[in-house]
Design an enzyme around this catalytic site. Sequence first.
Site, PDB file in Angstrom:
ATOM      1  N   THR A 137       0.823  -1.206   0.000  1.00  0.00           N
ATOM      2  CA  THR A 137       0.000   0.000   0.000  1.00  0.00           C
ATOM      3  C   THR A 137       0.864   1.266   0.000  1.00  0.00           C
ATOM      4  OG1 THR A 137      -1.441   1.290   1.471  1.00  0.00           O
ATOM      5  CG2 THR A 137      -0.103  -0.361   2.524  1.00  0.00           C
ATOM      6  N   ASP A 138       0.282   2.363  -0.487  1.00  0.00           N
ATOM      7  CA  ASP A 138       0.998   3.650  -0.422  1.00  0.00           C
ATOM      8  C   ASP A 138       1.054   4.188   1.009  1.00  0.00           C
ATOM      9  OD1 ASP A 138      -1.680   4.310  -0.133  1.00  0.00           O
ATOM     10  OD2 ASP A 138      -1.678   5.910  -1.623  1.00  0.00           O
ATOM     11  N   GLU A 139       0.271   3.562   1.913  1.00  0.00           N
ATOM     12  CA  GLU A 139       0.228   4.073   3.291  1.00  0.00           C
ATOM     13  C   GLU A 139       1.555   3.895   4.017  1.00  0.00           C
ATOM     14  OE1 GLU A 139      -3.348   3.326   5.504  1.00  0.00           O
ATOM     15  OE2 GLU A 139      -4.482   2.928   3.688  1.00  0.00           O
ATOM     16  N   TYR A 162      -1.486  -0.793  10.952  1.00  0.00           N
ATOM     17  CA  TYR A 162      -1.659  -1.421   9.626  1.00  0.00           C
ATOM     18  C   TYR A 162      -0.497  -1.066   8.714  1.00  0.00           C
ATOM     19  CZ  TYR A 162      -3.165  -1.803   4.746  1.00  0.00           C
ATOM     20  OH  TYR A 162      -3.205  -2.067   3.395  1.00  0.00           O
ATOM     21  N   LYS A 166       2.549  -3.419   7.115  1.00  0.00           N
ATOM     22  CA  LYS A 166       2.802  -3.568   5.665  1.00  0.00           C
ATOM     23  C   LYS A 166       4.220  -3.096   5.338  1.00  0.00           C
ATOM     24  CE  LYS A 166       0.279  -4.731   2.866  1.00  0.00           C
ATOM     25  NZ  LYS A 166      -0.100  -6.062   2.334  1.00  0.00           N
ATOM     26  N   LEU A 202     -14.765   2.746   3.273  1.00  0.00           N
ATOM     27  CA  LEU A 202     -15.453   4.037   3.109  1.00  0.00           C
ATOM     28  C   LEU A 202     -16.599   4.008   2.076  1.00  0.00           C
ATOM     29  CD1 LEU A 202     -15.516   7.114   3.845  1.00  0.00           C
ATOM     30  CD2 LEU A 202     -14.067   7.470   1.837  1.00  0.00           C
ATOM     31  N   PRO A 217     -21.144   8.568   8.184  1.00  0.00           N
ATOM     32  CA  PRO A 217     -20.073   9.123   9.032  1.00  0.00           C
ATOM     33  C   PRO A 217     -18.842   9.489   8.215  1.00  0.00           C
ATOM     34  CG  PRO A 217     -20.128   6.718   9.211  1.00  0.00           C
ATOM     35  CD  PRO A 217     -21.197   7.093   8.234  1.00  0.00           C
TER      36      PRO A 217
END
Length: 344
Positions: A137-139, A162, A166, A202, A217
């Site tokens: 992931t780019d996270e 998380y 990763k 989301l 939310p």
Amino acid sequence: MNWLITGGAGFIGSNFVAYILKKHEDINIINLDKLTYAGNIKHLESVMNNPRHTFVEGDICDAELVDRLFDIYQFTTVIHFAAESHVDNSINNPQTFIQTNVLGTFNLLEAARKSWMKGIGIYKEGYQSARFIHISTDEVYGSLGEKGLFNENSSYAPNSPYSASKASADLIVRSYYHTYKLNVITTNCSNNYGPMQHEEKLIPTIIRKALALESIPIYGDGKNVRDWIYVIDHCRAIEMVFFKGRVGETYLIGGHNEKTNLEIAHEICDILNCYIPVQKNDKEITNYKQLITFVKDRPGHDFRYAIDDSKLRNEVGFVMKNSFSEGLKKTVLHYLKQNTSYIL
Ligand code: NAD
């Protein structure tokens, strides 16, 4: 050719399995998935009767099972999707993230190394082109400010359990190339959207809450920015990296499509307003947008992610096919069709 796909009952994995089986008639897939709450066998309905698809319910952390599968099927390819993937869950329960994302990845690398190699940089007969693709992931790069893009040289700065798990896995994968010359590639992709995503994420949450006329939310002020890519474009990029990418490299995959969470909510409400206008109700809601509610932000919430994918485009020739408006419409219609009470 036998490919091991891990996490193939999850969102991206199940889209990838169906995509590859349809496109490549010479590939058999062995799909190893633990079926955690995030995996769903129903995602595989379209491929369950395909003789080139074998589903194995099991854990990537079970080294004995993973070794046995390598022995039986003599994989020449691993595409590793299996992970705990929801940031919010990683805040409440980080341990399973370390277990699956770090130790599980290590197990798979070890199994591949033992099965494919007889010494450092020396492959066994028949495994010279065996390849391991690690899906990340780019996270792992942390958060950007208003400007700038991540690229393959950006520093790792994960902010949630998380993304840290990763990032750890990415570094172990990297070490297997530099130490053993194992044929690995890592891809770091931005946010995916499309059919078969778990309802906790989301976009499915916005659709589900809107249709139930419940509050939608949105964290903080809704201004956090993500770069969104249609899941099939991500699958195509992985396929291209597998066939054309360079060993030991990483490739960033993005959608060229930065949106704030609030913009996403508005666009989904626009599509819903068009296809399923709000019925008369005692909450006096006439437009789904009235349901948007700002809630307390989550800790460590990264402000913005965005991707420079020029390496992917220049080296493997990747071209995006789905525009965001088309992809989002397909996605919303998919979730509407799943809900039998909506006749389209
Ligand atoms: P997902 O949560 O929908 O699916 C994960 C799958 O892995 C599930 O089917 C689950 O049952 C399986 N799994 C979990 N633990 C396992 C274990 N120990 N052994 C075997 N199987 C196990 O996730 P996703 O959104 O499809 O993401 C797939 C991969 O892509 C992940 O590695 C994730 O980090 C990465 N990724 C996701 C996104 C995104 O936007 N969804 C973006 C970039 C990268």
